[in-house]
Design a protein around this motif. Structure first.
Motif, PDB file in Angstrom:
ATOM      1  N   VAL A 224       1.085  -1.370  -0.035  1.00  8.62           N
ATOM      2  CA  VAL A 224       0.037  -0.089  -0.261  1.00  8.62           C
ATOM      3  C   VAL A 224       0.994   1.299  -0.164  1.00  8.62           C
ATOM      4  CG1 VAL A 224      -1.575   0.755   1.217  1.00  8.62           C
ATOM      5  CG2 VAL A 224      -2.089  -1.122   1.243  1.00  8.62           C
ATOM      6  N   VAL A 225       0.559   2.398  -1.107  1.00 14.25           N
ATOM      7  CA  VAL A 225       1.258   3.151  -1.069  1.00 14.25           C
ATOM      8  C   VAL A 225       0.154   4.758  -1.105  1.00 14.25           C
ATOM      9  CG1 VAL A 225       2.981   4.862  -2.232  1.00 14.25           C
ATOM     10  CG2 VAL A 225       3.456   2.956  -1.803  1.00 14.25           C
ATOM     11  N   ILE A 226       0.105   5.258  -0.119  1.00 17.29           N
ATOM     12  CA  ILE A 226      -0.568   7.047   0.334  1.00 17.29           C
ATOM     13  C   ILE A 226       0.017   7.710  -0.272  1.00 17.29           C
ATOM     14  CG2 ILE A 226      -2.401   7.353   2.098  1.00 17.29           C
ATOM     15  CD1 ILE A 226      -2.766   4.625   3.141  1.00 17.29           C
ATOM     16  N   ASP A 227      -0.244   8.621  -0.865  1.00 20.12           N
ATOM     17  CA  ASP A 227       0.322  10.460  -1.515  1.00 20.12           C
ATOM     18  C   ASP A 227       1.465   9.946  -2.005  1.00 20.12           C
ATOM     19  OD1 ASP A 227      -2.074  11.229  -0.857  1.00 20.12           O
ATOM     20  OD2 ASP A 227      -1.875  12.239   0.952  1.00 20.12           O
ATOM     21  N   GLY A 228       2.400   8.354  -1.640  1.00 18.86           N
ATOM     22  CA  GLY A 228       3.707   8.611  -2.297  1.00 18.86           C
ATOM     23  C   GLY A 228       4.568   8.952  -1.300  1.00 18.86           C
ATOM     24  N   ILE A 230       3.286   7.230   2.740  1.00 15.43           N
ATOM     25  CA  ILE A 230       4.123   6.096   3.584  1.00 15.43           C
ATOM     26  C   ILE A 230       2.932   5.423   3.016  1.00 15.43           C
ATOM     27  CG2 ILE A 230       2.158   5.492   5.349  1.00 15.43           C
ATOM     28  CD1 ILE A 230       0.972   7.900   5.642  1.00 15.43           C
ATOM     29  N   GLY A 231       4.061   3.897   3.096  1.00 13.46           N
ATOM     30  CA  GLY A 231       3.988   2.669   2.547  1.00 13.46           C
ATOM     31  C   GLY A 231       3.791   1.445   3.846  1.00 13.46           C
ATOM     32  N   TYR A 232       3.353   0.644   2.784  1.00 14.57           N
ATOM     33  CA  TYR A 232       2.825  -0.958   4.077  1.00 14.57           C
ATOM     34  C   TYR A 232       3.352  -2.405   3.399  1.00 14.57           C
ATOM     35  CZ  TYR A 232       0.032   1.985   7.181  1.00 14.57           C
ATOM     36  OH  TYR A 232      -0.926   3.044   8.295  1.00 14.57           O
ATOM     37  N   PHE A 233       4.318  -2.662   3.715  1.00 15.77           N
ATOM     38  CA  PHE A 233       4.299  -4.445   3.239  1.00 15.77           C
ATOM     39  C   PHE A 233       4.893  -5.217   4.470  1.00 15.77           C
ATOM     40  CE2 PHE A 233       7.675  -1.830   3.505  1.00 15.77           C
ATOM     41  CZ  PHE A 233       8.844  -2.858   4.179  1.00 15.77           C
ATOM     42  N   GLY A 234       4.976  -6.376   4.220  1.00 14.09           N
ATOM     43  CA  GLY A 234       4.818  -7.161   5.058  1.00 14.09           C
ATOM     44  C   GLY A 234       3.955  -8.677   4.419  1.00 14.09           C
ATOM     45  N   GLY A 235       3.077  -9.638   5.365  1.00 10.18           N
ATOM     46  CA  GLY A 235       2.716 -10.964   5.656  1.00 10.18           C
ATOM     47  C   GLY A 235       1.034 -10.348   5.186  1.00 10.18           C
ATOM     48  N   MET A 236       0.987  -9.281   6.457  1.00 13.96           N
ATOM     49  CA  MET A 236      -1.053  -9.167   5.621  1.00 13.96           C
ATOM     50  C   MET A 236      -1.336  -8.841   4.781  1.00 13.96           C
ATOM     51  SD  MET A 236      -0.804  -7.490   9.815  1.00 13.96           S
ATOM     52  CE  MET A 236       0.143  -7.363  10.864  1.00 13.96           C
ATOM     53  N   ASN A 237      -2.657 -10.232   4.523  1.00 13.29           N
ATOM     54  CA  ASN A 237      -3.671  -9.897   3.809  1.00 13.29           C
ATOM     55  C   ASN A 237      -4.434  -8.993   4.123  1.00 13.29           C
ATOM     56  OD1 ASN A 237      -2.465 -10.933   1.246  1.00 13.29           O
ATOM     57  ND2 ASN A 237      -2.191 -12.665   2.682  1.00 13.29           N
ATOM     58  N   TRP A 252      -3.499 -15.905  15.579  1.00 15.50           N
ATOM     59  CA  TRP A 252      -2.957 -15.599  13.978  1.00 15.50           C
ATOM     60  C   TRP A 252      -1.991 -14.542  14.538  1.00 15.50           C
ATOM     61  CZ3 TRP A 252      -4.449 -17.077   9.443  1.00 15.50           C
ATOM     62  CH2 TRP A 252      -3.538 -16.399   8.265  1.00 15.50           C
ATOM     63  N   ARG A 253      -0.539 -14.525  14.466  1.00 17.06           N
ATOM     64  CA  ARG A 253       0.724 -13.997  14.684  1.00 17.06           C
ATOM     65  C   ARG A 253       1.009 -13.481  12.787  1.00 17.06           C
ATOM     66  NH1 ARG A 253       3.820 -11.788  14.451  1.00 17.06           N
ATOM     67  NH2 ARG A 253       5.791 -12.758  15.509  1.00 17.06           N
ATOM     68  N   ASP A 254       1.428 -12.985  12.347  1.00 18.08           N
ATOM     69  CA  ASP A 254       1.866 -11.552  12.051  1.00 18.08           C
ATOM     70  C   ASP A 254       3.063 -10.956  12.127  1.00 18.08           C
ATOM     71  OD1 ASP A 254       2.043 -11.855   8.740  1.00 18.08           O
ATOM     72  OD2 ASP A 254      -0.410 -12.110   8.803  1.00 18.08           O
ATOM     73  N   ALA A 255       3.347 -10.488  10.735  1.00 12.79           N
ATOM     74  CA  ALA A 255       4.510  -9.696  10.528  1.00 12.79           C
ATOM     75  C   ALA A 255       4.434  -8.201   9.860  1.00 12.79           C
ATOM     76  CB  ALA A 255       5.804 -10.074  10.175  1.00 12.79           C
ATOM     77  N   HIS A 256       4.357  -6.971   9.574  1.00 14.66           N
ATOM     78  CA  HIS A 256       4.013  -6.219   8.708  1.00 14.66           C
ATOM     79  C   HIS A 256       4.945  -5.061   9.283  1.00 14.66           C
ATOM     80  CE1 HIS A 256       1.382  -5.814   5.707  1.00 14.66           C
ATOM     81  NE2 HIS A 256       1.569  -4.684   5.163  1.00 14.66           N
ATOM     82  N   LEU A 257       5.069  -3.609   8.760  1.00 15.94           N
ATOM     83  CA  LEU A 257       5.709  -2.960   8.083  1.00 15.94           C
ATOM     84  C   LEU A 257       5.125  -1.483   7.867  1.00 15.94           C
ATOM     85  CD1 LEU A 257       9.440  -4.374   7.562  1.00 15.94           C
ATOM     86  CD2 LEU A 257       8.006  -3.396  10.057  1.00 15.94           C
ATOM     87  N   ARG A 258       5.056  -0.390   8.367  1.00 19.88           N
ATOM     88  CA  ARG A 258       4.767   0.679   8.153  1.00 19.88           C
ATOM     89  C   ARG A 258       6.101   1.946   7.628  1.00 19.88           C
ATOM     90  NH1 ARG A 258       3.263   6.168  10.238  1.00 19.88           N
ATOM     91  NH2 ARG A 258       1.736   7.396   8.859  1.00 19.88           N
ATOM     92  N   VAL A 259       5.876   2.075   6.946  1.00 16.90           N
ATOM     93  CA  VAL A 259       7.211   3.195   6.235  1.00 16.90           C
ATOM     94  C   VAL A 259       7.099   4.027   5.879  1.00 16.90           C
ATOM     95  CG1 VAL A 259       7.632   2.312   3.604  1.00 16.90           C
ATOM     96  CG2 VAL A 259       9.298   2.699   5.366  1.00 16.90           C
ATOM     97  N   LYS A 260       8.189   4.934   6.454  1.00 15.41           N
ATOM     98  CA  LYS A 260       8.013   6.382   5.607  1.00 15.41           C
ATOM     99  C   LYS A 260       9.494   6.265   5.158  1.00 15.41           C
ATOM    100  CE  LYS A 260       6.031   9.931   7.547  1.00 15.41           C
ATOM    101  NZ  LYS A 260       4.805  10.740   8.891  1.00 15.41           N
ATOM    102  N   GLY A 261       9.819   7.190   4.287  1.00 17.12           N
ATOM    103  CA  GLY A 261      11.611   8.015   3.799  1.00 17.12           C
ATOM    104  C   GLY A 261      11.638   7.177   2.029  1.00 17.12           C
TER     105      GLY A 261
END
Length: 485
Positions: A224-228, A230-237, A252-261
């Motif tokens: 997921v990329v918002i306004d270019g 903020i990004g999201y990526f990982g294992g969660m659908n 349910w255990r998972d791993a996901h990241l929110r990234v800026k930069g």
């Protein structure tokens, strides 16, 4: 007359099988064990074997669409080659042990090293969904979404409702979902978003919901990329089971990241390239090309110094970038290798390198779920436990469903992404993973791993001895088939 027809049909089938086998040998030059396995299948079950090969063995049929996005990627790579060594040399001495890994990912995978990033780690989908919805609500310009699975349940409908609202407000919304992963999701779920002006595209859709020659090659990425920015990526659908709302897969255990930069630019580029590969008309890309700054805005100077690389791979590549990156990762370890994966179905090379690491005195731990979401895959995974124990590798059964795809080296650097430790992720699916060279973020993943151990059963030889003959037979058959699918 009937006997002649049957005989002629069998002859035609055998000729087709023979031609297919010859193509595998002289045209594709696959691994010998791969060719031998398919030859056996097509020999003993001729017609069915050929159909299975069409579904799982022929390789993807991909029409290359070179666009300006490829030029942007190539330009970024060339600039990185010039700056990479200088950047690494300026980095804190703490990361000198990983200079070789950084250079490998750049040279072999064309993975650019980014410097200024900030990350938020989610181990629970409830937290990730809540933050994602807030970010979507605050979007002002563009929202790009790519998921392997979008269910037609409450979670899926909530996402589409949020995207529809933003599309009505004039935000440019593009959504790609995998038709295989979302096979049971009715198209009507996406109708409100389309009617609001959002663009919805399937990745490798089946013809008439039945069949396509690319059916086996799925886009397993989650972006997921918002306004270019903020990004999201990982294992969660997107689905209620990720929120532990399905009793069968709880907890349910998972791993996901929110990234800026800087990493967001790479996620944006990856989304647009995946989008360009599956849309029928590329006219929509003209807007992106004419407004590059809109989709790749300047990075805020507020981000902290956090070095990361984004490694991407897929069947459209001639070499297995992801598998090579993880083998190099194992070879870079000095003290420990900790792995979390819902599936563990390695090829011989990956398994061999992992065993060498353990026999060299490294602390190797592998955590897999005790709850299977796929009997075939789970039974194939358990077929490797005996070999792992023999190599002094610790194996843990997480008492729940573990969907986290995390690889931790020396408790100092780690990877998080969509990549399972199996042949499908390494060679068949479209995948991505972030290589994170940052002690603080890695320490979060280390602490989570240790917390998960408290909810685990450590396996020993009693587990192997308790297997029934039928279970062992299943493991043997499924393990052979897993190399082909």
């Amino acid at each position: 007359m009937l006997a002649w027809i049957i005989a002629l049909s069998l002859l035609v089938i055998q000729m087709i099988n023979l031609c297919t086998i010859l193509i595998m040998i002289f045209r594709r030059r696959d691994e010998p064990i791969y060719i031998i396995a398919w030859t056996m299948i097509m020999t003993f079950i001729p017609f069915i074997g050929f159909l299975l090969y069409l579904l799982f063995g022929h390789g993807p049929i991909i029409k290359k669409k070179r666009t300006f996005l490829d030029e942007i990627e190539e330009l970024g790579y060339q600039e990185a080659v010039d700056l990479q060594l200088e950047m690494v040399e300026q980095t804190s001495a703490n990361y000198f042990p990983y200079t070789s890994l950084i250079e490998f990912n750049l040279n072999y995978n064309k993975s650019v090293l980014t410097r200024y990033n900030s990350l938020t780690y989610f181990s629970d989908a409830n937290d990730k969904y809540e933050q994602l919805m807030k970010d979507i609500e605050q979007a002002t310009d563009t929202i790009h979404v790519l998921y392997f699975i979008i269910r037609g349940d409450h979670s899926g409908k909530a996402l589409i409702e949020a995207l529809t609202k933003k599309a009505k407000q004039g935000v440019k919304v593009r959504l790609v979902y995998d038709d295989g992963g979302s096979f049971l999701t009715p198209s009507s779920v996406f109708k409100p978003l389309k009617e609001a002006g959002g663009i919805v595209v399937k990745h490798y859709p089946a013809k008439f919901k039945i069949f396509t020659l690319n059916w086996n090659y799925r886009n397993h990425r989650k972006i997921v990329v918002i306004d270019g920015k903020i990004g999201y990526f990982g294992g969660m659908n997107i689905g209620d089971e990720y929120l532990s709302k399905n009793p069968k897969y709880t907890p349910w255990r998972d791993a996901h990241l929110r990234v800026k930069g800087e990493m967001v630019k790479l996620l944006q580029l990856r989304f647009l390239k995946d989008y360009a590969a599956v849309i029928e008309e590329v006219a929509d890309l003209d807007e992106v090309e004419q407004q590059i700054d809109r989709y790749f805005p300047p990075i805020s100077s507020e981000e902290e110094e956090m070095y990361m690389q984004l490694v991407c791979d897929g069947p459209d590549q001639k070499i297995d970038h992801m598998r090579a990156a993880y083998i190099k990762l194992i070879m870079s370890a000095k003290k420990s290798i900790w792995i979390q994966s819902p599936y563990f179905i390695p090829d011989s090379e990956f398994l061999h390198v992992l065993k060498i690491a353990s026999h060299s005195g490294l602390d190797v731990k592998i955590m897999i779920p005790v709850i299977p979401d796929n009997h075939f895959v789970h039974r194939t995974t358990t077929s490797y436990i005996k070999e792992l124990l023999e190599a002094n590798i610790e194996v843990y059964f997480y008492e729940g469903f573990l969907h986290s795809k995390v690889f931790i080296i020396d408790e100092e650097m780690a990877t998080v992404g969509s990549v399972n430790m199996d042949v499908r992720s390494f060679s068949i699916n479209f995948e991505l993973a972030a290589f994170i060279y940052h002690e603080k973020m890695t320490s979060e993943l280390v602490n989570q791993f240790k917390t998960d151990q408290l909810n685990c059963q450590k396996l020993d030889w009693n587990y192997e001895q308790s297997k029934s003959w039928f279970m062992k037979a299943e493991e043997s058959v499924y393990r052979l088939l897993s190399m082909l699918m």
